[in-house]
Design a protein around this motif. Structure first.
Motif, PDB file in Angstrom:
ATOM      1  N   SER A 229      13.157 -13.585  15.114  1.00 43.12           N
ATOM      2  CA  SER A 229      13.844 -13.245  13.877  1.00 43.12           C
ATOM      3  C   SER A 229      13.662 -14.321  12.807  1.00 43.12           C
ATOM      4  CB  SER A 229      15.328 -13.056  14.183  1.00 43.12           C
ATOM      5  OG  SER A 229      15.908 -12.312  13.160  1.00 43.12           O
ATOM      6  N   TYR A 230      13.344 -13.897  11.614  1.00 43.44           N
ATOM      7  CA  TYR A 230      13.205 -14.823  10.471  1.00 43.44           C
ATOM      8  C   TYR A 230      14.150 -14.397   9.354  1.00 43.44           C
ATOM      9  CZ  TYR A 230       9.160 -16.873  12.692  1.00 43.44           C
ATOM     10  OH  TYR A 230       8.350 -17.517  13.571  1.00 43.44           O
ATOM     11  N   LEU A 231      14.340 -15.342   8.431  1.00 41.14           N
ATOM     12  CA  LEU A 231      15.168 -15.058   7.265  1.00 41.14           C
ATOM     13  C   LEU A 231      14.230 -14.712   6.113  1.00 41.14           C
ATOM     14  CD1 LEU A 231      18.184 -15.320   6.580  1.00 41.14           C
ATOM     15  CD2 LEU A 231      17.695 -17.601   5.676  1.00 41.14           C
ATOM     16  N   MET A 232      14.555 -13.610   5.418  1.00 40.08           N
ATOM     17  CA  MET A 232      13.667 -13.172   4.345  1.00 40.08           C
ATOM     18  C   MET A 232      14.448 -13.051   3.036  1.00 40.08           C
ATOM     19  SD  MET A 232      12.398 -10.121   2.723  1.00 40.08           S
ATOM     20  CE  MET A 232      12.493  -8.685   3.740  1.00 40.08           C
ATOM     21  N   LEU A 233      13.861 -13.544   1.972  1.00 41.93           N
ATOM     22  CA  LEU A 233      14.480 -13.441   0.653  1.00 41.93           C
ATOM     23  C   LEU A 233      13.582 -12.600  -0.253  1.00 41.93           C
ATOM     24  CD1 LEU A 233      16.675 -14.523  -1.407  1.00 41.93           C
ATOM     25  CD2 LEU A 233      15.034 -16.316  -1.962  1.00 41.93           C
ATOM     26  N   PRO A 234      14.034 -11.407  -0.622  1.00 44.73           N
ATOM     27  CA  PRO A 234      13.192 -10.599  -1.533  1.00 44.73           C
ATOM     28  C   PRO A 234      13.372 -11.043  -2.984  1.00 44.73           C
ATOM     29  CG  PRO A 234      14.897  -9.246  -0.426  1.00 44.73           C
ATOM     30  CD  PRO A 234      15.268 -10.682  -0.238  1.00 44.73           C
ATOM     31  N   THR A 235      12.287 -11.053  -3.714  1.00 42.95           N
ATOM     32  CA  THR A 235      12.384 -11.304  -5.163  1.00 42.95           C
ATOM     33  C   THR A 235      11.356 -10.436  -5.892  1.00 42.95           C
ATOM     34  OG1 THR A 235      12.521 -12.978  -6.891  1.00 42.95           O
ATOM     35  CG2 THR A 235      10.782 -13.301  -5.251  1.00 42.95           C
ATOM     36  N   PHE A 236      11.359 -10.518  -7.218  1.00 47.10           N
ATOM     37  CA  PHE A 236      10.387  -9.728  -7.987  1.00 47.10           C
ATOM     38  C   PHE A 236       8.969 -10.233  -7.751  1.00 47.10           C
ATOM     39  CE2 PHE A 236      13.998  -9.131 -11.188  1.00 47.10           C
ATOM     40  CZ  PHE A 236      14.260  -7.845 -10.756  1.00 47.10           C
ATOM     41  N   HIS A 237       8.012  -9.329  -7.889  1.00 38.37           N
ATOM     42  CA  HIS A 237       6.606  -9.742  -7.835  1.00 38.37           C
ATOM     43  C   HIS A 237       6.273 -10.468  -9.142  1.00 38.37           C
ATOM     44  CE1 HIS A 237       2.290  -9.693  -7.552  1.00 38.37           C
ATOM     45  NE2 HIS A 237       2.407  -9.331  -6.277  1.00 38.37           N
ATOM     46  N   PRO A 238       5.548 -11.603  -9.070  1.00 33.04           N
ATOM     47  CA  PRO A 238       5.212 -12.323 -10.303  1.00 33.04           C
ATOM     48  C   PRO A 238       4.483 -11.447 -11.327  1.00 33.04           C
ATOM     49  CG  PRO A 238       4.520 -13.592  -8.375  1.00 33.04           C
ATOM     50  CD  PRO A 238       5.084 -12.302  -7.863  1.00 33.04           C
ATOM     51  N   ALA A 239       3.695 -10.465 -10.876  1.00 34.29           N
ATOM     52  CA  ALA A 239       2.983  -9.600 -11.827  1.00 34.29           C
ATOM     53  C   ALA A 239       3.991  -8.793 -12.653  1.00 34.29           C
ATOM     54  CB  ALA A 239       2.041  -8.658 -11.087  1.00 34.29           C
ATOM     55  N   TYR A 240       5.079  -8.352 -12.021  1.00 32.95           N
ATOM     56  CA  TYR A 240       6.134  -7.616 -12.732  1.00 32.95           C
ATOM     57  C   TYR A 240       6.834  -8.553 -13.716  1.00 32.95           C
ATOM     58  CZ  TYR A 240      10.670  -5.434 -13.538  1.00 32.95           C
ATOM     59  OH  TYR A 240      11.789  -4.931 -14.131  1.00 32.95           O
TER      60      TYR A 240
ATOM     61  N   ARG B 131      14.153 -11.282 -23.044  1.00 37.64           N
ATOM     62  CA  ARG B 131      15.093 -12.415 -22.987  1.00 37.64           C
ATOM     63  C   ARG B 131      16.543 -11.937 -22.872  1.00 37.64           C
ATOM     64  NH1 ARG B 131      11.855 -14.275 -21.368  1.00 37.64           N
ATOM     65  NH2 ARG B 131      10.529 -16.017 -21.849  1.00 37.64           N
ATOM     66  N   SER B 132      16.724 -10.684 -22.500  1.00 36.97           N
ATOM     67  CA  SER B 132      18.090 -10.176 -22.348  1.00 36.97           C
ATOM     68  C   SER B 132      18.729 -10.838 -21.125  1.00 36.97           C
ATOM     69  CB  SER B 132      18.052  -8.658 -22.190  1.00 36.97           C
ATOM     70  OG  SER B 132      17.225  -8.348 -21.081  1.00 36.97           O
ATOM     71  N   PRO B 133      20.071 -10.862 -21.066  1.00 33.41           N
ATOM     72  CA  PRO B 133      20.710 -11.507 -19.916  1.00 33.41           C
ATOM     73  C   PRO B 133      20.251 -10.836 -18.613  1.00 33.41           C
ATOM     74  CG  PRO B 133      22.343 -10.913 -21.596  1.00 33.41           C
ATOM     75  CD  PRO B 133      21.052 -10.318 -22.030  1.00 33.41           C
ATOM     76  N   GLY B 134      19.956 -11.620 -17.632  1.00 34.56           N
ATOM     77  CA  GLY B 134      19.507 -11.084 -16.340  1.00 34.56           C
ATOM     78  C   GLY B 134      18.085 -10.568 -16.358  1.00 34.56           C
ATOM     79  N   ASN B 135      17.256 -11.075 -17.285  1.00 33.05           N
ATOM     80  CA  ASN B 135      15.866 -10.598 -17.374  1.00 33.05           C
ATOM     81  C   ASN B 135      15.072 -11.001 -16.125  1.00 33.05           C
ATOM     82  OD1 ASN B 135      14.334 -13.191 -17.878  1.00 33.05           O
ATOM     83  ND2 ASN B 135      15.869 -13.283 -19.511  1.00 33.05           N
ATOM     84  N   PRO B 136      13.939 -10.317 -15.855  1.00 28.58           N
ATOM     85  CA  PRO B 136      13.200 -10.570 -14.607  1.00 28.58           C
ATOM     86  C   PRO B 136      12.791 -12.034 -14.391  1.00 28.58           C
ATOM     87  CG  PRO B 136      12.397  -8.576 -15.634  1.00 28.58           C
ATOM     88  CD  PRO B 136      13.364  -9.172 -16.591  1.00 28.58           C
ATOM     89  N   LEU B 137      12.366 -12.708 -15.479  1.00 27.91           N
ATOM     90  CA  LEU B 137      11.942 -14.108 -15.304  1.00 27.91           C
ATOM     91  C   LEU B 137      13.123 -14.978 -14.848  1.00 27.91           C
ATOM     92  CD1 LEU B 137       9.856 -16.388 -15.515  1.00 27.91           C
ATOM     93  CD2 LEU B 137      10.413 -16.593 -17.941  1.00 27.91           C
ATOM     94  N   GLU B 138      14.291 -14.742 -15.489  1.00 28.74           N
ATOM     95  CA  GLU B 138      15.490 -15.522 -15.145  1.00 28.74           C
ATOM     96  C   GLU B 138      15.847 -15.302 -13.659  1.00 28.74           C
ATOM     97  OE1 GLU B 138      18.736 -14.715 -17.833  1.00 28.74           O
ATOM     98  OE2 GLU B 138      20.171 -15.424 -16.331  1.00 28.74           O
ATOM     99  N   MET B 139      15.811 -14.054 -13.233  1.00 27.45           N
ATOM    100  CA  MET B 139      16.183 -13.727 -11.852  1.00 27.45           C
ATOM    101  C   MET B 139      15.164 -14.295 -10.862  1.00 27.45           C
ATOM    102  SD  MET B 139      19.003 -12.143 -11.946  1.00 27.45           S
ATOM    103  CE  MET B 139      19.450 -13.208 -13.284  1.00 27.45           C
ATOM    104  N   TYR B 140      13.898 -14.228 -11.263  1.00 24.57           N
ATOM    105  CA  TYR B 140      12.813 -14.737 -10.413  1.00 24.57           C
ATOM    106  C   TYR B 140      12.972 -16.250 -10.211  1.00 24.57           C
ATOM    107  CZ  TYR B 140       7.970 -16.184  -9.458  1.00 24.57           C
ATOM    108  OH  TYR B 140       6.845 -16.762  -8.938  1.00 24.57           O
TER     109      TYR B 140
END
Ligand code: URA
Length: 281
Positions: free
Chosen positions: A212-223, A231-240
């Motif tokens: 068993s491993y621990l996995m953290l999902p995030t956005f794909h850099p291409a997205y 630049r809206s609050p919670g934009n993909p770059l900020e979350m990434y």
């Protein structure tokens, strides 16, 4: 050699001529490269979807535009203990057609020749299934502290539990099980014994060991790059960037608990990433 003694180089050489699916067949026909993972085992493992045009040309994962964003964040965080690979090792793409069903071409700026437009596409479940044994073994040999799944496709493939969309699921760690190399003896369900008679012969039922491993999902850099101007609050770059920082924190916590290693100062802000970026905001 039993696979728990295998090296990553051996695993690569076992797979680099693979033609188990159409992606491998096409790669061979076109003379493209098989893209195996690279980096240091035992730290953070980044897993993307599959190589693109640049990766296929040079045989290295994440070295195009998305790779710049990934490698930039990793560098700015001061991480040196990481490994990068993909769900599938061959480029998944096809010829682009126009609305009349005719192949689309573009002019090569250097040679002036018309060359077919090839577009990348997500690998189909069949292609993913063909490559999973390689990925599982790669994970087993890298034995990471944490896996960061880049994008919904990677996260869905890797997650042991059912997953919703990446926007809802990113930033939350979850389990990821892979087959281990050992088999564990299993008590028979009815009589609760280790051995039972089958066609006159004694057999010892076993079950595959899981790791068993621990996995953290995030956005794909291409997205993230496609939405770079947002630049809206919670934009993909900020979350990434937030997820990248969390990954580093999980790694640091592990290193402190396991080895007493004190974490380095880690900063990652918009300004850090923008500093090296040519993208217009
Ligand atoms: N995108 C991916 O998912 N992987 C790469 O290696 C490059 C781009």
């Amino acid at each position: 050699v039993p696979d728990h003694q295998k090296t990553l180089e051996q695993l690569k050489s076992e797979w680099e001529d693979c033609e188990k699916c159409e992606l491998g067949v096409r790669r061979k026909q076109e003379g493209g490269a098989f893209v195996f993972g690279e980096g240091q085992p035992g730290g953070i493992m980044f897993i993307g979807e599959g190589p693109g045009r640049v990766e296929e040309e040079f045989g290295r994962p994440f070295i195009g535009d998305s790779g710049d964003l990934l490698r930039n964040a990793v560098m700015k965080l001061g991480l040196s203990h990481y490994y990068i690979t993909n769900i599938v090792s061959c480029r998944s793409c096809s010829q682009a057609y126009d609305s009349e069903g005719q192949p689309r071409f573009r002019k090569n700026k250097r040679t002036g020749l018309n060359v077919p437009i090839i577009k990348d596409e997500p690998p189909s479940p069949l292609f993913i299934a063909a490559c999973l044994p390689r990925l599982y073994e790669e994970v087993y040999l890298v034995d990471p502290v944490l896996i960061v799944a880049l994008g919904g496709e990677a996260a869905k493939t890797l997650s042991t539990e059912r997953m919703g969309g990446i926007t809802a699921e990113r930033g939350n760690t979850r389990p990821m099980d892979i087959p281990g190399v050992f088999h564990t003896a299993k008590l028979t369900p009815k009589k609760r014994v280790w051995r039972r008679k089958q066609k006159g012969e004694y057999v010892t039922p076993t079950e595959e060991n899981r790791v068993s491993y621990l996995m953290l999902p995030t956005f794909h850099p291409a997205y993230v790059l496609r939405r770079f101007a947002d630049r809206s609050p919670g934009n993909p770059l900020e979350m990434y960037l937030k997820d990248m920082k969390l990954a580093a924190e999980i790694y640091d916590r592990y290193m402190l608990e396991a080895f007493g290693t004190h974490p380095a100062e880690r900063n990652l802000s918009y300004e850090d990433v923008m500093e090296d970026s040519n993208a217009t905001v």
